[in-house]
Motif scaffolding. Structure first.
Motif, PDB file in Angstrom:
ATOM      1  N   TYR A 113       0.826  -1.212   0.000  1.00 48.22           N
ATOM      2  CA  TYR A 113       0.000   0.000   0.000  1.00 48.22           C
ATOM      3  C   TYR A 113       0.861   1.263   0.000  1.00 48.22           C
ATOM      4  O   TYR A 113       0.355   2.346  -0.315  1.00 48.22           O
ATOM      5  N   ASP A 114       2.150   1.107   0.312  1.00 45.05           N
ATOM      6  CA  ASP A 114       3.063   2.246   0.199  1.00 45.05           C
ATOM      7  C   ASP A 114       3.268   2.639  -1.261  1.00 45.05           C
ATOM      8  O   ASP A 114       3.802   3.711  -1.550  1.00 45.05           O
ATOM      9  N   PHE A 115       2.823   1.771  -2.161  1.00 39.12           N
ATOM     10  CA  PHE A 115       2.878   2.059  -3.603  1.00 39.12           C
ATOM     11  C   PHE A 115       1.478   2.339  -4.154  1.00 39.12           C
ATOM     12  O   PHE A 115       1.304   3.201  -5.015  1.00 39.12           O
ATOM     13  N   VAL A 116       0.488   1.592  -3.658  1.00 46.96           N
ATOM     14  CA  VAL A 116      -0.886   1.742  -4.162  1.00 46.96           C
ATOM     15  C   VAL A 116      -1.452   3.121  -3.823  1.00 46.96           C
ATOM     16  O   VAL A 116      -2.008   3.818  -4.694  1.00 46.96           O
ATOM     17  N   LEU A 117      -1.305   3.555  -2.578  1.00 49.94           N
ATOM     18  CA  LEU A 117      -1.890   4.832  -2.156  1.00 49.94           C
ATOM     19  C   LEU A 117      -1.262   6.026  -2.872  1.00 49.94           C
ATOM     20  O   LEU A 117      -2.000   6.901  -3.373  1.00 49.94           O
ATOM     21  N   PRO A 118       0.066   6.112  -2.970  1.00 47.02           N
ATOM     22  CA  PRO A 118       0.642   7.226  -3.743  1.00 47.02           C
ATOM     23  C   PRO A 118       0.210   7.216  -5.213  1.00 47.02           C
ATOM     24  O   PRO A 118       0.079   8.273  -5.825  1.00 47.02           O
ATOM     25  N   ALA A 119       0.001   6.002  -5.781  1.00 42.42           N
ATOM     26  CA  ALA A 119      -0.474   5.926  -7.172  1.00 42.42           C
ATOM     27  C   ALA A 119      -1.846   6.591  -7.292  1.00 42.42           C
ATOM     28  O   ALA A 119      -2.122   7.308  -8.259  1.00 42.42           O
ATOM     29  N   THR A 175      -9.726   2.980   4.628  1.00 42.78           N
ATOM     30  CA  THR A 175     -10.776   2.570   5.578  1.00 42.78           C
ATOM     31  C   THR A 175     -11.075   1.072   5.466  1.00 42.78           C
ATOM     32  O   THR A 175     -11.389   0.430   6.473  1.00 42.78           O
ATOM     33  N   ASP A 176     -10.968   0.514   4.252  1.00 47.81           N
ATOM     34  CA  ASP A 176     -11.140  -0.932   4.090  1.00 47.81           C
ATOM     35  C   ASP A 176     -10.068  -1.697   4.868  1.00 47.81           C
ATOM     36  O   ASP A 176     -10.336  -2.740   5.479  1.00 47.81           O
ATOM     37  N   LEU A 177      -8.847  -1.167   4.818  1.00 39.50           N
ATOM     38  CA  LEU A 177      -7.762  -1.794   5.567  1.00 39.50           C
ATOM     39  C   LEU A 177      -8.064  -1.754   7.064  1.00 39.50           C
ATOM     40  O   LEU A 177      -7.806  -2.717   7.793  1.00 39.50           O
ATOM     41  N   GLU A 178      -8.594  -0.645   7.522  1.00 36.98           N
ATOM     42  CA  GLU A 178      -8.905  -0.497   8.944  1.00 36.98           C
ATOM     43  C   GLU A 178      -9.983  -1.481   9.390  1.00 36.98           C
ATOM     44  O   GLU A 178      -9.959  -1.985  10.515  1.00 36.98           O
ATOM     45  N   LYS A 179     -10.927  -1.763   8.474  1.00 38.18           N
ATOM     46  CA  LYS A 179     -12.046  -2.637   8.826  1.00 38.18           C
ATOM     47  C   LYS A 179     -11.719  -4.123   8.608  1.00 38.18           C
ATOM     48  O   LYS A 179     -12.031  -4.967   9.439  1.00 38.18           O
ATOM     49  N   LYS A 180     -11.079  -4.411   7.472  1.00 41.59           N
ATOM     50  CA  LYS A 180     -10.906  -5.808   7.061  1.00 41.59           C
ATOM     51  C   LYS A 180      -9.474  -6.321   7.212  1.00 41.59           C
ATOM     52  O   LYS A 180      -9.242  -7.527   7.206  1.00 41.59           O
ATOM     53  N   GLY A 181      -8.518  -5.399   7.302  1.00 39.63           N
ATOM     54  CA  GLY A 181      -7.123  -5.809   7.371  1.00 39.63           C
ATOM     55  C   GLY A 181      -6.521  -6.011   5.996  1.00 39.63           C
ATOM     56  O   GLY A 181      -7.226  -5.979   4.979  1.00 39.63           O
ATOM     57  N   PRO A 182      -5.199  -6.186   5.925  1.00 41.26           N
ATOM     58  CA  PRO A 182      -4.278  -6.130   7.067  1.00 41.26           C
ATOM     59  C   PRO A 182      -4.240  -4.730   7.681  1.00 41.26           C
ATOM     60  O   PRO A 182      -4.358  -3.744   6.964  1.00 41.26           O
ATOM     61  N   LYS A 183      -4.127  -4.663   9.003  1.00 43.84           N
ATOM     62  CA  LYS A 183      -4.196  -3.396   9.704  1.00 43.84           C
ATOM     63  C   LYS A 183      -3.114  -2.431   9.211  1.00 43.84           C
ATOM     64  O   LYS A 183      -1.953  -2.794   9.099  1.00 43.84           O
ATOM     65  N   PRO A 184      -3.526  -1.192   8.896  1.00 40.98           N
ATOM     66  CA  PRO A 184      -2.536  -0.214   8.417  1.00 40.98           C
ATOM     67  C   PRO A 184      -1.507   0.116   9.499  1.00 40.98           C
ATOM     68  O   PRO A 184      -1.831   0.170  10.684  1.00 40.98           O
ATOM     69  N   THR A 185      -0.288   0.309   9.085  1.00 41.81           N
ATOM     70  CA  THR A 185       0.800   0.671   9.987  1.00 41.81           C
ATOM     71  C   THR A 185       1.057   2.172   9.896  1.00 41.81           C
ATOM     72  O   THR A 185       0.400   2.889   9.119  1.00 41.81           O
ATOM     73  N   LEU A 186       2.018   2.626  10.661  1.00 42.00           N
ATOM     74  CA  LEU A 186       2.409   4.034  10.593  1.00 42.00           C
ATOM     75  C   LEU A 186       2.839   4.401   9.173  1.00 42.00           C
ATOM     76  O   LEU A 186       2.451   5.461   8.652  1.00 42.00           O
ATOM     77  N   ASP A 187       3.572   3.507   8.527  1.00 43.65           N
ATOM     78  CA  ASP A 187       4.017   3.760   7.142  1.00 43.65           C
ATOM     79  C   ASP A 187       2.836   3.849   6.188  1.00 43.65           C
ATOM     80  O   ASP A 187       2.851   4.634   5.228  1.00 43.65           O
ATOM     81  N   THR A 188       1.799   3.031   6.437  1.00 41.44           N
ATOM     82  CA  THR A 188       0.605   3.068   5.580  1.00 41.44           C
ATOM     83  C   THR A 188      -0.057   4.438   5.659  1.00 41.44           C
ATOM     84  O   THR A 188      -0.431   5.029   4.628  1.00 41.44           O
ATOM     85  N   TYR A 189      -0.209   4.954   6.879  1.00 43.06           N
ATOM     86  CA  TYR A 189      -0.807   6.283   7.045  1.00 43.06           C
ATOM     87  C   TYR A 189       0.076   7.366   6.431  1.00 43.06           C
ATOM     88  O   TYR A 189      -0.434   8.327   5.832  1.00 43.06           O
ATOM     89  N   HIS A 190       1.368   7.214   6.566  1.00 38.93           N
ATOM     90  CA  HIS A 190       2.287   8.168   5.924  1.00 38.93           C
ATOM     91  C   HIS A 190       2.051   8.196   4.417  1.00 38.93           C
ATOM     92  O   HIS A 190       2.019   9.270   3.797  1.00 38.93           O
ATOM     93  N   SER A 191       1.917   6.991   3.827  1.00 38.73           N
ATOM     94  CA  SER A 191       1.705   6.895   2.380  1.00 38.73           C
ATOM     95  C   SER A 191       0.377   7.523   1.980  1.00 38.73           C
ATOM     96  O   SER A 191       0.274   8.189   0.940  1.00 38.73           O
ATOM     97  N   ALA A 192      -0.652   7.318   2.812  1.00 36.64           N
ATOM     98  CA  ALA A 192      -1.969   7.891   2.520  1.00 36.64           C
ATOM     99  C   ALA A 192      -1.914   9.414   2.582  1.00 36.64           C
ATOM    100  O   ALA A 192      -2.404  10.116   1.674  1.00 36.64           O
ATOM    101  N   ILE A 193      -1.315   9.943   3.640  1.00 43.32           N
ATOM    102  CA  ILE A 193      -1.231  11.403   3.793  1.00 43.32           C
ATOM    103  C   ILE A 193      -0.389  12.007   2.675  1.00 43.32           C
ATOM    104  O   ILE A 193      -0.719  13.079   2.145  1.00 43.32           O
ATOM    105  N   TYR A 194       0.667  11.295   2.292  1.00 50.72           N
ATOM    106  CA  TYR A 194       1.482  11.755   1.163  1.00 50.72           C
ATOM    107  C   TYR A 194       0.636  11.803  -0.112  1.00 50.72           C
ATOM    108  O   TYR A 194       0.710  12.774  -0.893  1.00 50.72           O
ATOM    109  N   ALA A 195      -0.189  10.771  -0.323  1.00 50.57           N
ATOM    110  CA  ALA A 195      -1.055  10.729  -1.514  1.00 50.57           C
ATOM    111  C   ALA A 195      -2.015  11.916  -1.525  1.00 50.57           C
ATOM    112  O   ALA A 195      -2.223  12.561  -2.563  1.00 50.57           O
TER     113      ALA A 195
END
Length: 360
Positions: A295-301, A316-336
């Protein structure tokens, strides 16, 4: 309650130990062996010691083998080929490569025992597990010097040791050597050699090996293809990776999560954001669960294409269904979200982090 075995001579001792060993009652065999040693009813003979070495190996108690051999020698019982090979098997299974080299050295000093193909192959296997490619190569040289032709297992293990340490050139040279010595490589040989190319990002050499497999009549499997795809990713070659993907589909080799993930990362690195998201959708259609790091690649895309809603829905799907987002995942989302006018989504993502006790 079964009475303890009574042993009147060495032959009965061996038969009892061998019977218990053949029944898989290894612990009982060791109990009988130890009990009789304490009572000094009879001194075990060589074949009994050989059986006990094998039992130690089966029980994962290889550390007891040196003391047993020392005891055997102390009683004036000299090892034979079965002893050496049993010890070699035990050390090889335990990955104790230095001990296997000690056995080879002992055999070299024993005029009554010449290392055979099995002995050498076991030593090479132990060296390969430990990544000791120099030791494995030296064994290959010793074998040839003594007129013992290395077999497929010996070559495969040595190539694996070289690949583990990124010694691509040596691995490819050994692949050529084995063929010149009349030993035909198999699928394992090629996949191992391909891994050496992949670790160095040498997709040119990897593709050549893939073509060589075809000429030899060896059909690549998903591991072969994935390894070449990985070589393309590390070598930053996107077009060849996509051709390999198409080749897999044409040859009925089903791409797996590794295939999709590697090509998706490669696509993002080459700014092929639409293709990356298409691959991501295909993964979901195939019920694949991507690794969190993907997701560090999917979200920036998504961000590069200004698809903020999509990125936020993925999060939000990750938060509900997993795999649980990590700090890096949120970083990638905010960057996107920062790549355009997605600041509102960035604030929402920040709030989600706080709700989950993830410190920004």
């Amino acid at each position: 309650k079964t009475k303890p075995f009574q042993h009147e001579n060495q032959n009965n001792l061996y038969k009892s130990v061998h019977l218990l060993k053949s029944q898989g009652r290894f612990g009982k065999a060791l109990e009988e062996f130890s009990r009789l040693q304490r009572k000094t009813v009879v001194n075990p003979e060589l074949r009994t010691y050989n059986a006990i070495i094998t039992i130690y190996d089966q029980l994962g108690q290889q550390s007891k083998v040196p003391k047993l051999i020392e005891e055997m020698l102390g009683k004036g019982i000299l090892p034979d080929m079965k002893t050496y090979n049993a010890a070699m098997m035990a050390y090889s299974n335990a990955g104790q490569w230095q001990e296997t080299m000690d056995v080879l050295k002992a055999m070299g000093n024993d005029n009554s025992a010449d290392a055979d193909l099995r002995t050498y192959s076991l030593a090479i296997s132990a060296c390969a597990r430990a990544g000791e490619y120099d030791a494995a190569l030296n064994i290959i040289k010793e074998m040839k010097a003594k007129g013992v032709t290395p077999d497929l297992l010996a070559y495969n293990c040595t190539i694996a040791a070289l690949a583990k340490d990124k010694k691509q050139q040596l691995a490819l040279e050994l692949l050529e050597e084995m063929q010149s010595n009349g030993v035909n490589p198999d699928l394992i040989t090629y996949n191992t050699a391909l891994s050496a190319c992949a670790k160095n990002g040498d997709y040119h050499a990897a593709v050549e090996l893939l073509e060589s497999m075809g000429r030899k009549g060896i059909d690549p499997d998903v591991i072969s293809m994935n390894t070449v795809v990985l070589a393309c990713e590390r070598g930053r070659e996107y077009k060849v990776a996509m051709k390999l993907f198409e080749m897999m589909l044409f040859n009925n080799i089903t791409p797996d999560e590794f295939t999709f993930s590697s090509i998706l990362r490669n696509a993002v690195k080459h700014k092929k954001y639409h293709q990356a998201l298409e691959l991501y959708e295909q993964m979901h259609k195939n019920d694949m669960t991507p690794d969190t790091r993907l997701y560090d690649f999917v979200l920036p895309a998504c961000g590069r294409l200004f698809k903020y809603n999509k990125a936020f829905n993925i999060l939000t799907d990750l938060e509900k269904k997993g795999p649980k987002p990590t700090l890096d995942t949120y970083h990638s989302a905010i960057y996107a979200f920062s790549l355009g006018k997605g600041y509102k989504f960035a604030l929402k993502a920040l709030e989600h982090m706080k709700q989950r006790d993830i410190t920004p």
